[in-house]
Structure formats: C-alpha cells, structure tokens
Design a protein around this motif. Structure first.
Motif, mmCIF file in Angstrom:
data_model
loop_
_atom_site.group_PDB
_atom_site.id
_atom_site.type_symbol
_atom_site.label_atom_id
_atom_site.label_comp_id
_atom_site.label_asym_id
_atom_site.label_seq_id
_atom_site.Cartn_x
_atom_site.Cartn_y
_atom_site.Cartn_z
ATOM 1 N N MET A 70 39.189 37.991 43.775
ATOM 2 C CA MET A 70 38.456 38.973 44.573
ATOM 3 C C MET A 70 38.843 38.866 46.053
ATOM 4 S SD MET A 70 34.743 38.565 42.647
ATOM 5 C CE MET A 70 33.778 39.097 44.045
ATOM 6 N N GLN A 71 38.938 37.617 46.533
ATOM 7 C CA GLN A 71 39.251 37.392 47.948
ATOM 8 C C GLN A 71 40.658 37.903 48.287
ATOM 9 O OE1 GLN A 71 38.958 33.265 49.155
ATOM 10 N NE2 GLN A 71 37.472 33.790 50.741
ATOM 11 N N LYS A 72 41.573 37.712 47.353
ATOM 12 C CA LYS A 72 42.940 38.169 47.559
ATOM 13 C C LYS A 72 43.013 39.700 47.589
ATOM 14 C CE LYS A 72 46.936 35.533 46.193
ATOM 15 N NZ LYS A 72 47.459 34.750 45.042
ATOM 16 N N MET A 73 42.278 40.345 46.683
ATOM 17 C CA MET A 73 42.232 41.814 46.683
ATOM 18 C C MET A 73 41.656 42.323 47.992
ATOM 19 S SD MET A 73 40.852 42.635 42.904
ATOM 20 C CE MET A 73 42.017 42.855 41.543
ATOM 21 N N ASN A 74 40.695 41.577 48.508
ATOM 22 C CA ASN A 74 40.086 41.936 49.777
ATOM 23 C C ASN A 74 41.085 41.767 50.923
ATOM 24 O OD1 ASN A 74 38.404 40.515 52.271
ATOM 25 N ND2 ASN A 74 37.467 42.379 51.482
ATOM 26 N N ASP A 75 41.782 40.644 50.931
ATOM 27 C CA ASP A 75 42.775 40.349 51.973
ATOM 28 C C ASP A 75 43.943 41.313 51.955
ATOM 29 O OD1 ASP A 75 41.688 38.210 53.174
ATOM 30 O OD2 ASP A 75 43.043 36.707 52.322
ATOM 31 N N VAL A 76 44.526 41.474 50.776
ATOM 32 C CA VAL A 76 45.793 42.179 50.660
ATOM 33 C C VAL A 76 45.599 43.695 50.604
ATOM 34 C CG1 VAL A 76 47.888 42.411 49.259
ATOM 35 C CG2 VAL A 76 46.805 40.174 49.502
ATOM 36 N N GLN A 77 44.578 44.139 49.849
ATOM 37 C CA GLN A 77 44.405 45.588 49.666
ATOM 38 C C GLN A 77 43.176 46.148 50.359
ATOM 39 O OE1 GLN A 77 44.435 45.471 45.481
ATOM 40 N NE2 GLN A 77 46.606 45.036 45.432
ATOM 41 N N ASN A 78 42.473 45.272 51.068
ATOM 42 C CA ASN A 78 41.301 45.733 51.798
ATOM 43 C C ASN A 78 40.199 46.281 50.884
ATOM 44 O OD1 ASN A 78 40.187 45.799 54.365
ATOM 45 N ND2 ASN A 78 40.633 47.981 54.613
ATOM 46 N N VAL A 79 40.153 45.754 49.654
ATOM 47 C CA VAL A 79 39.102 46.183 48.718
ATOM 48 C C VAL A 79 37.757 45.645 49.213
ATOM 49 C CG1 VAL A 79 38.231 46.078 46.348
ATOM 50 C CG2 VAL A 79 40.703 46.159 46.760
ATOM 51 N N THR A 80 36.775 46.514 49.274
ATOM 52 C CA THR A 80 35.448 46.148 49.762
ATOM 53 C C THR A 80 34.599 45.603 48.623
ATOM 54 O OG1 THR A 80 35.647 48.013 51.286
ATOM 55 C CG2 THR A 80 33.437 47.064 51.016
ATOM 56 N N PHE A 81 34.046 44.409 48.808
ATOM 57 C CA PHE A 81 33.193 43.814 47.782
ATOM 58 C C PHE A 81 31.804 43.532 48.338
ATOM 59 C CE2 PHE A 81 37.288 42.552 45.920
ATOM 60 C CZ PHE A 81 37.053 42.675 44.554
ATOM 61 N N VAL A 82 30.798 43.861 47.553
ATOM 62 C CA VAL A 82 29.426 43.440 47.836
ATOM 63 C C VAL A 82 28.939 42.738 46.579
ATOM 64 C CG1 VAL A 82 27.093 44.159 48.465
ATOM 65 C CG2 VAL A 82 29.061 45.493 49.265
ATOM 66 N N PHE A 83 28.642 41.450 46.683
ATOM 67 C CA PHE A 83 28.216 40.738 45.485
ATOM 68 C C PHE A 83 26.968 39.915 45.736
ATOM 69 C CE2 PHE A 83 30.169 36.798 47.054
ATOM 70 C CZ PHE A 83 31.188 37.281 47.858
ATOM 71 N N SER A 84 26.113 39.852 44.726
ATOM 72 C CA SER A 84 24.931 39.012 44.856
ATOM 73 C C SER A 84 25.216 37.678 44.198
ATOM 74 C CB SER A 84 23.728 39.673 44.189
ATOM 75 O OG SER A 84 23.908 39.690 42.795
ATOM 76 N N THR A 85 24.602 36.639 44.695
ATOM 77 C CA THR A 85 24.802 35.312 44.108
ATOM 78 C C THR A 85 23.728 34.367 44.627
ATOM 79 O OG1 THR A 85 26.411 33.531 43.758
ATOM 80 C CG2 THR A 85 26.321 34.473 45.962
ATOM 81 N N HIS A 86 23.477 33.299 43.856
ATOM 82 C CA HIS A 86 22.710 32.216 44.480
ATOM 83 C C HIS A 86 23.472 30.899 44.344
ATOM 84 C CE1 HIS A 86 20.740 32.655 40.428
ATOM 85 N NE2 HIS A 86 21.219 31.430 40.368
ATOM 86 N N ASP A 87 24.775 31.036 44.105
ATOM 87 C CA ASP A 87 25.644 29.877 43.962
ATOM 88 C C ASP A 87 26.271 29.540 45.322
ATOM 89 O OD1 ASP A 87 27.778 28.169 43.522
ATOM 90 O OD2 ASP A 87 28.358 29.114 41.638
ATOM 91 N N GLN A 88 25.971 28.351 45.851
ATOM 92 C CA GLN A 88 26.435 27.990 47.202
ATOM 93 C C GLN A 88 27.958 28.034 47.339
ATOM 94 O OE1 GLN A 88 24.439 27.655 49.935
ATOM 95 N NE2 GLN A 88 26.377 27.674 51.042
ATOM 96 N N ARG A 89 28.671 27.671 46.260
ATOM 97 C CA ARG A 89 30.139 27.679 46.346
ATOM 98 C C ARG A 89 30.665 29.104 46.515
ATOM 99 N NH1 ARG A 89 30.817 25.334 40.682
ATOM 100 N NH2 ARG A 89 29.399 27.070 40.600
ATOM 101 N N VAL A 90 29.936 30.050 45.940
ATOM 102 C CA VAL A 90 30.325 31.456 46.073
ATOM 103 C C VAL A 90 29.960 31.969 47.463
ATOM 104 C CG1 VAL A 90 29.973 33.781 45.153
ATOM 105 C CG2 VAL A 90 30.117 31.831 43.593
ATOM 106 N N ILE A 91 28.780 31.562 47.927
ATOM 107 C CA ILE A 91 28.332 31.966 49.268
ATOM 108 C C ILE A 91 29.345 31.503 50.321
ATOM 109 C CG2 ILE A 91 26.506 31.708 51.017
ATOM 110 C CD1 ILE A 91 24.556 31.199 48.624
#
Ligand code: ADP
Ligand code: ADP
Length: 234
Positions: A186-207
């Motif tokens: 997901m992070q790579k898609m965001n970096d390389v293609q500027n894909v916008t992500f909005v995700f919910s989580t309560h996992d600290q590693r994801v945060i």
C-alpha cells in the motif's frame, strides 16, 4: 480541492429505541495522495466514519463531498455507479468471491463497467503483478493465505481506477509478516503512483506506517496529526 470532505457528521443509530451516537459532529478532509489512518478504541466510530465516506450509509446530519460532489443527497441507484467509479474498498474479511480465481475477482469490477475483455484481463494481470501475486492468478480464495487474499482485494480495489481507497481494518486478520507485507504494498502504491489511502486500524505497527493519524474518541475527532511514517524495506 479535497478528494473527500466530511462536514459536521452526526450519526445516531436506532434513534427511536435505544439511540447510539456513533458520530458526533465529526469533520475531516482528505487530500489527494494522502496515506491516512483513522484510529481509536473499539466503538469510537471508525467503521461508521468509513461507511459515511464511502457512501455505504447516510449520516443523521451533516454531509460528505467527494471531489466536490455532495453524495449525501444522492439517490441510491446513482450512488452505486458513483461508488464504482470513484471509491475502492478493502474489507477486514477480504470479501472475495470464493468461486472466482484471483484474476476473475480483480476483473469483476471492470466487467460491471462494461470494459473490453482483453483490456480487462491485461489490467487485472498488471494489478496482480503489482501486489506480488504474479504466480497466483488462477488460484481461488480458498487456496490462498489471508495475506494473499487481502492483496487480491487491494488489486481489486484499484481495478476501477478509483479516486481513493477506503480500507476498514485491512490487517485485522493477518499475522505480523503478512500485515507488514500488505502495508509495504500500500505504501509503495502511495509513493510511486500517488494512490490515496484511508484506512482504519487499532494496530500500532500499522499506525506507525501512516503519514497522517486521525484519532477518534466517542464518535468525535480527538486529534489529527501528521507524522514521519516508518518506511518499508527494499
Ligand atoms: P469502531 O469501528 O471504532 O469500532 P463503529 O463505527 O463500529 O466503531 O461503532 C460506533 C458505535 O456505534 C458503537 O457504539 C457501535 O456499537 C455502534 N453501532 C455501529 N453500528 C451500529 C448499528 N448498525 N446499529 C446500532 N449501533 C451501531
Ligand atoms: P500505471 O499507469 O503505471 O498503471 P497509474 O498512475 O495509472 O499507474 O496508477 C495505477 C493505479 O493506481 C490505477 O488504478 C489508478 O487508478 C490508481 N490511482 C492513481 N492515483 C490514485 C489516487 N490518487 N487514488 C487512488 N487510486 C489511484
């Protein structure tokens, strides 16, 4: 202009019996290219917020704009089409179609948009390559690990070239390495293609991987901060 704008959202479930205030005057704006997590304790309103942003449910008051269009007033029939064109969804339980192969699951959305079959196939293959599933295209969900299924779901979410992707607890059912692998993608898609992500989580590693962290408490926006995200390894 913000891609997504939530304006003074209030959501009351069961207003006539036992009212539950799931959102209390919550406002937020998401710009193109953001990598945003919505965090908060269980019951704080994260899923309700994502459902409102995705037009899956309507607020009791307030409204949501996507690319300047007020979707809160939109009729359900029009909303289905609008959603298909503009929003990609990733769910906690993957929600793939069990009898379809990975490729068919990814193509399915394009089929609904009546795209050319050959172009559809090509695009599905490219997307599956991007999520690291080049060798699993003919596998069905039951033959794949949870991490692989969720990567198919990410590829599917991108198939219709949406304006943004909403992911509700995308790593909740994944072990640590599968979760980090999904975040890498997901992070790579965001970096390389500027894909916008909005995700919910309560996992600290994801945060830790998000660039922006919106914290909800009791249905209200408690804080909204930018942070330096932990980078993926490669
Ligand atoms: P989170 O995703 O942060 O766990 P939710 O948005 O699922 O929070 O829930 C917020 C509040 O709304 C909780 O109190 C939850 O029990 C309640 N709620 C969620 N969905 C419904 C529903 N369909 N009917 C009644 N109450 C609901
Ligand atoms: P390529 O042409 O190399 O495949 P694109 O720039 O078309 O790369 O992006 C790849 C995928 O990412 C496409 O499905 C595109 O719709 C999607 N995408 C691009 N920008 C965004 C964005 N801001 N939000 C969501 N999805 C996006």
């Amino acid at each position: 202009m913000a891609i997504v704008k939530a304006v003074n959202l209030t959501k009351v479930y069961n207003p006539d019996t036992v009212p539950v205030h799931a959102l209390r005057d919550a406002s937020l704006e998401i710009e193109k290219g953001e990598f945003t997590s919505i965090v908060g304790p269980s019951g704080s309103g994260k899923t309700t917020m994502l459902n409102m942003l995705g037009g899956l449910d309507k607020p009791t008051s307030g409204h949501v704009e996507i690319n300047g269009t007020n979707i809160t007033k939109m009729k359900d029939s029009k909303m289905i089409d609008f959603r298909l064109k503009n929003i990609g969804f990733v769910f906690q339980h993957y929600n793939l179609i069990p009898v379809f192969t990975a490729r068919e699951n990814v193509s399915f959305i394009m089929l609904l948009q009546k795209q050319d079959k050959k172009a559809m196939q090509k695009r599905a293959d490219e997307l599956l390559d991007k999520v690291g599933l080049a060798d699993r295209k003919d596998a069905r969900p039951g033959q794949m690990s949870g991490g692989q299924q969720q990567r198919v779901a990410v590829a599917r979410a991108l198939a219709s070239e949406p304006k943004f992707i909403l992911a509700d607890e995308p790593t909740a059912n994944l072990d640590s390495s599968a979760a980090m692998n999904l975040l890498d993608i997901m992070q790579k898609m965001n970096d390389v293609q500027n894909v916008t992500f909005v995700f919910s989580t309560h996992d600290q590693r994801v945060i830790d991987r998000a660039r922006r962290v919106i914290t909800m408490v009791d249905g209200a926006i408690y804080s909204d901060e930018y942070q330096k995200a932990k980078e993926y390894d490669d």
